[in-house]
Motif scaffolding. Structure first.
Motif, PDB file in Angstrom:
ATOM      1  N   ASN A   4       7.131  -9.933  46.138  1.00  0.00           N
ATOM      2  CA  ASN A   4       6.920  -8.950  45.091  1.00  0.00           C
ATOM      3  C   ASN A   4       7.939  -9.198  43.979  1.00  0.00           C
ATOM      4  O   ASN A   4       8.569 -10.248  43.944  1.00  0.00           O
ATOM      5  N   ASP A   5       8.129  -8.237  43.077  1.00  0.00           N
ATOM      6  CA  ASP A   5       9.032  -8.462  41.956  1.00  0.00           C
ATOM      7  C   ASP A   5      10.510  -8.372  42.330  1.00  0.00           C
ATOM      8  O   ASP A   5      11.371  -8.703  41.535  1.00  0.00           O
ATOM      9  N   LYS A   6      10.840  -7.983  43.559  1.00  0.00           N
ATOM     10  CA  LYS A   6      12.240  -7.834  43.985  1.00  0.00           C
ATOM     11  C   LYS A   6      12.686  -8.898  44.989  1.00  0.00           C
ATOM     12  O   LYS A   6      13.813  -9.374  44.926  1.00  0.00           O
ATOM     13  N   VAL A   7      11.801  -9.258  45.943  1.00  0.00           N
ATOM     14  CA  VAL A   7      12.163 -10.212  47.001  1.00  0.00           C
ATOM     15  C   VAL A   7      10.990 -11.116  47.354  1.00  0.00           C
ATOM     16  O   VAL A   7       9.834 -10.779  47.112  1.00  0.00           O
ATOM     17  N   LEU A  27      16.852 -19.061  43.907  1.00  0.00           N
ATOM     18  CA  LEU A  27      17.381 -17.694  43.945  1.00  0.00           C
ATOM     19  C   LEU A  27      18.415 -17.573  45.058  1.00  0.00           C
ATOM     20  O   LEU A  27      18.348 -18.294  46.054  1.00  0.00           O
ATOM     21  N   LEU A  84      16.323 -13.198  46.845  1.00  0.00           N
ATOM     22  CA  LEU A  84      16.562 -12.004  46.046  1.00  0.00           C
ATOM     23  C   LEU A  84      16.217 -12.277  44.588  1.00  0.00           C
ATOM     24  O   LEU A  84      16.850 -13.095  43.936  1.00  0.00           O
ATOM     25  N   LYS A  85      15.204 -11.581  44.081  1.00  0.00           N
ATOM     26  CA  LYS A  85      14.732 -11.819  42.716  1.00  0.00           C
ATOM     27  C   LYS A  85      15.420 -10.978  41.671  1.00  0.00           C
ATOM     28  O   LYS A  85      15.245 -11.194  40.477  1.00  0.00           O
ATOM     29  N   THR A  86      16.219 -10.025  42.090  1.00  0.00           N
ATOM     30  CA  THR A  86      16.935  -9.173  41.141  1.00  0.00           C
ATOM     31  C   THR A  86      18.397  -9.587  41.116  1.00  0.00           C
ATOM     32  O   THR A  86      18.857 -10.330  41.971  1.00  0.00           O
ATOM     33  N   GLY A  87      19.151  -9.124  40.125  1.00  0.00           N
ATOM     34  CA  GLY A  87      20.552  -9.477  39.993  1.00  0.00           C
ATOM     35  C   GLY A  87      21.343  -9.229  41.260  1.00  0.00           C
ATOM     36  O   GLY A  87      21.169  -8.205  41.921  1.00  0.00           O
ATOM     37  N   VAL A  88      22.194 -10.196  41.620  1.00  0.00           N
ATOM     38  CA  VAL A  88      22.963 -10.110  42.851  1.00  0.00           C
ATOM     39  C   VAL A  88      24.423 -10.357  42.528  1.00  0.00           C
ATOM     40  O   VAL A  88      24.771 -11.303  41.838  1.00  0.00           O
ATOM     41  N   ASP A  89      25.298  -9.506  43.028  1.00  0.00           N
ATOM     42  CA  ASP A  89      26.736  -9.692  42.940  1.00  0.00           C
ATOM     43  C   ASP A  89      27.220  -9.897  44.366  1.00  0.00           C
ATOM     44  O   ASP A  89      27.229  -8.973  45.165  1.00  0.00           O
TER      45      ASP A  89
END
Length: 91
Positions: A4-7, A27, A84-89
Motif C-alpha cells: 500500500n502507500d505506507k509499506v 527503501l 517502509l515507504k514513509t519517512g523513517v528516522d
C-alpha cells in the motif's frame, strides 16, 4: 503479501543451499525471521557477510546495497521483509 502507500511486505523462504537472485531494496526495511537459519549475504561488490538469523529476530536495514541471500544452514529460512515507504528516522 501487502503493498500500500505506507509499506510493502513480502515473504521469503529459502531451503538449505538455496540462494535469492541479486536484488536491491530502494527503501529502508525490517526483516522478521519467522523461522531462523544460518545465512550469508553476498554483496554485488564481493563482500560476504555471515548472519545467524534467530527465530523471532528482527533487524532494521538501510536501503541501497545490491545483494543476494544464501541459506548455508540445515533448516528452512522463512522471513518477512517489511519495506517502509514513509519517512523513517532510524535513530
Amino acid at each position: 503479501m501487502l503493498d500500500n502507500d505506507k509499506v510493502r511486505i513480502w515473504h521469503i523462504s529459502l531451503k538449505p543451499g538455496e540462494t535469492q537472485p541479486l536484488h536491491h531494496h530502494g527503501l529502508a526495511y525490517v526483516v522478521v525471521a519467522v523461522q531462523g537459519a544460518q545465512n550469508v549475504i553476498h554483496t554485488a561488490d564481493g563482500k560476504r557477510i555471515e548472519v545467524t538469523e534467530e527465530t523471532g529476530g528482527i533487524v532494521f536495514r538501510e536501503p541501497g546495497q545490491i545483494h543476494k541471500l544464501t541459506n548455508v544452514g540445515d533448516t528452512v529460512y522463512i522471513g518477512r521483509i517489511i519495506e517502509l515507504k514513509t519517512g523513517v528516522d532510524a535513530s
